[in-house]
Each structure stands twice: as C-alpha cells, then as structure tokens.
Design a protein around this motif. Structure first.
Motif, mmCIF file in Angstrom:
data_model
loop_
_atom_site.group_PDB
_atom_site.id
_atom_site.type_symbol
_atom_site.label_atom_id
_atom_site.label_comp_id
_atom_site.label_asym_id
_atom_site.label_seq_id
_atom_site.Cartn_x
_atom_site.Cartn_y
_atom_site.Cartn_z
ATOM 1 N N ARG A 159 0.834 -1.204 0.000
ATOM 2 C CA ARG A 159 0.000 0.000 0.000
ATOM 3 C C ARG A 159 0.868 1.252 0.000
ATOM 4 N NH1 ARG A 159 -2.071 3.960 2.832
ATOM 5 N NH2 ARG A 159 -0.756 3.530 4.642
ATOM 6 N N SER A 163 1.237 4.285 -2.789
ATOM 7 C CA SER A 163 0.942 5.660 -2.411
ATOM 8 C C SER A 163 2.128 6.588 -2.669
ATOM 9 C CB SER A 163 0.553 5.716 -0.927
ATOM 10 O OG SER A 163 0.408 7.044 -0.485
ATOM 11 N N ASN A 166 2.778 6.798 -6.435
ATOM 12 C CA ASN A 166 1.584 7.093 -7.224
ATOM 13 C C ASN A 166 1.377 6.065 -8.343
ATOM 14 O OD1 ASN A 166 -0.744 8.558 -7.926
ATOM 15 N ND2 ASN A 166 0.383 9.848 -9.369
#
Length: 246
Positions: A159, A163, A166
């Motif tokens: 995750r 993040s 991107n």
C-alpha cells in the motif's frame, strides 16, 4: 542446516495450504526465460524495528555492483545461458505523507524531509522525498509493528509503495519485488508465490544467495527439488533447502 531444512519445510507446508505452491498440479507454465526483467529491493523501517542492512548492502547482494561476485543477476544469467537478464528497477522519486511517532528513528539512506508540521505532543506529520535508487528503496511504516506479523506488514508495504510512487501496483515499479522484513516479523525464513511478482524475506535471509535464488525460482513457477519423494531432498540445485552462504 538440518534445522533450517525443517524450518523451511514447515513454511512450505503452510503456504501450500494457502495455495502458494500448487505443486500437485502436473501442468505448470514456466516464465519466459528469454527476457529482461527488473527487480526492486525494499528495505523496511517499522515502528519498532528495521531491516538490519542498509540499502547499499542489500543492493550489492542482489545486483553485485562490482562488490559481490555471486548474486541474483549473475546466477540467473548463468543458469539461463544468458537468456534471462535481471536488472535494477528504474530510479524513481516519490513523496511520502505520513505521521511519524516521536521517538522512532526513521533515518534512511534515501529520504529527505521537505516539510513538517507538529500535530500534537506525540506525533509529527511530515512529507518526505523517497528515492528508489540503484534498485533499492526504503519504506517507512510508522504505525506497523513487528508483532503484527508478515501478512500485515507485507500488505502495508504494498500500500505504501503504491501511495509514495503514485502507482496502482508495485509491478509498475519493477517486474519483481523483494520485501526484506525486520527480524522476527515472520516465523520462517522466506517465501514466494508461484508465478508471482513478490518474494518476502526475514531480515538477513534477504542477502543470502541460496534463498534468493530459491524464492525467485518459485516466482518463475519452479516447484521444490525433490528426491525419492522428499521435498528439498535434492541438494544439487537452488530449489532444494537453503543455507546462509553463497
């Protein structure tokens, strides 16, 4: 060696139950061995511990970098007769917006604080530049602990990578990812999923060629090397049991 063999066998039994090693199916499609593939090595800083080795050491163990003669790149090239070439993931810069627990040392080789805002007496919210460089990146997980185990940490790393850089999936960073977890996060030494992009290692085992090649073998859809029906019994290649030396 016997202890490590049994330890790895127990882990194999666990992941076979989870469907990670579907070896009982007779027909398996091996990966393309006439190809160039990229690897990203992920160093981890959790709330209560970190991968023992710095980015340079991890990178040397996987890519050689003129320091380690026997490494994943050199051995895959040799085993495939120069047809399967592994290389470093392309350099990339990302931004990590996160809350850091005060008192946790999160200094890394390739992170730079560019903004900070104190939200309360216990936490510090900051934005950091994170660099994937020379095939290695450090990911900080300020709210994930070793005690939460490898499944939780593995999912949080994924995750966080998505993040920070991107992307929708780590495979947009590289064809294969190696997660090097802090010591004691997992009960075994390493695992990988068949025909998959991901392999996961317990701390120092991320630097041992035998286990690196073994887990990449699973990623390329190879099963365990057996002899007389005993898993890991064939010690002539990397798909038998693993050991802590080159």
């Amino acid at each position: 060696l016997e202890r490590k063999r049994h330890h790895h066998e127990r882990m194999a039994e666990q992941y076979e139950k989870e469907g990670a090693f579907p070896e009982k199916t007779r027909q398996r499609n091996l990966a393309d061995f006439n190809a160039t593939k990229s690897i990203v090595v992920v160093r981890v800083i959790a709330s209560d511990g970190a991968t023992s080795f710095n980015e340079s050491y991890l990178g040397d163990s996987v890519f050689g970098n003129g320091v380690d003669d026997a490494n994943v790149v050199s051995q895959m090239k040799a085993c495939s007769y120069d047809k399967l070439i592994f290389q470093k993931a392309p350099d990339k810069v990302g931004l990590d917006n996160r809350t850091t627990v005060i008192g946790v040392d999160d200094a890394t080789n390739n992170t730079t604080t560019v903004a900070a805002n104190t939200t309360n007496s216990a936490n510090d919210t900051r934005t950091e530049i994170v660099k994937l460089a020379n095939g290695v990146v450090t990911i900080t997980l300020p709210t994930t602990s070793i005690a939460q185990g490898d499944a939780t940490m593995r999912n949080e790393i994924t995750r966080r990578l998505n993040s920070v850089f991107n992307v929708r999936h780590p495979r947009q960073l590289a064809d294969f990812a190696m997660y090097c977890l802090p010591e004691n996060t997992m009960s075994g030494i390493a695992y990988a999923y068949m025909n998959s992009w991901l392999s996961v290692y317990s701390d120092r085992w991320c630097t041992y060629l035998s286990i690196q090649m073994h887990e990449f073998g699973h990623s390329l859809n190879f099963g365990h090397s057996n002899e007389e029906g005993i898993s890991y019994q064939d010690e002539s290649g990397y798909m038998g049991f693993s050991y802590p030396n080159d």
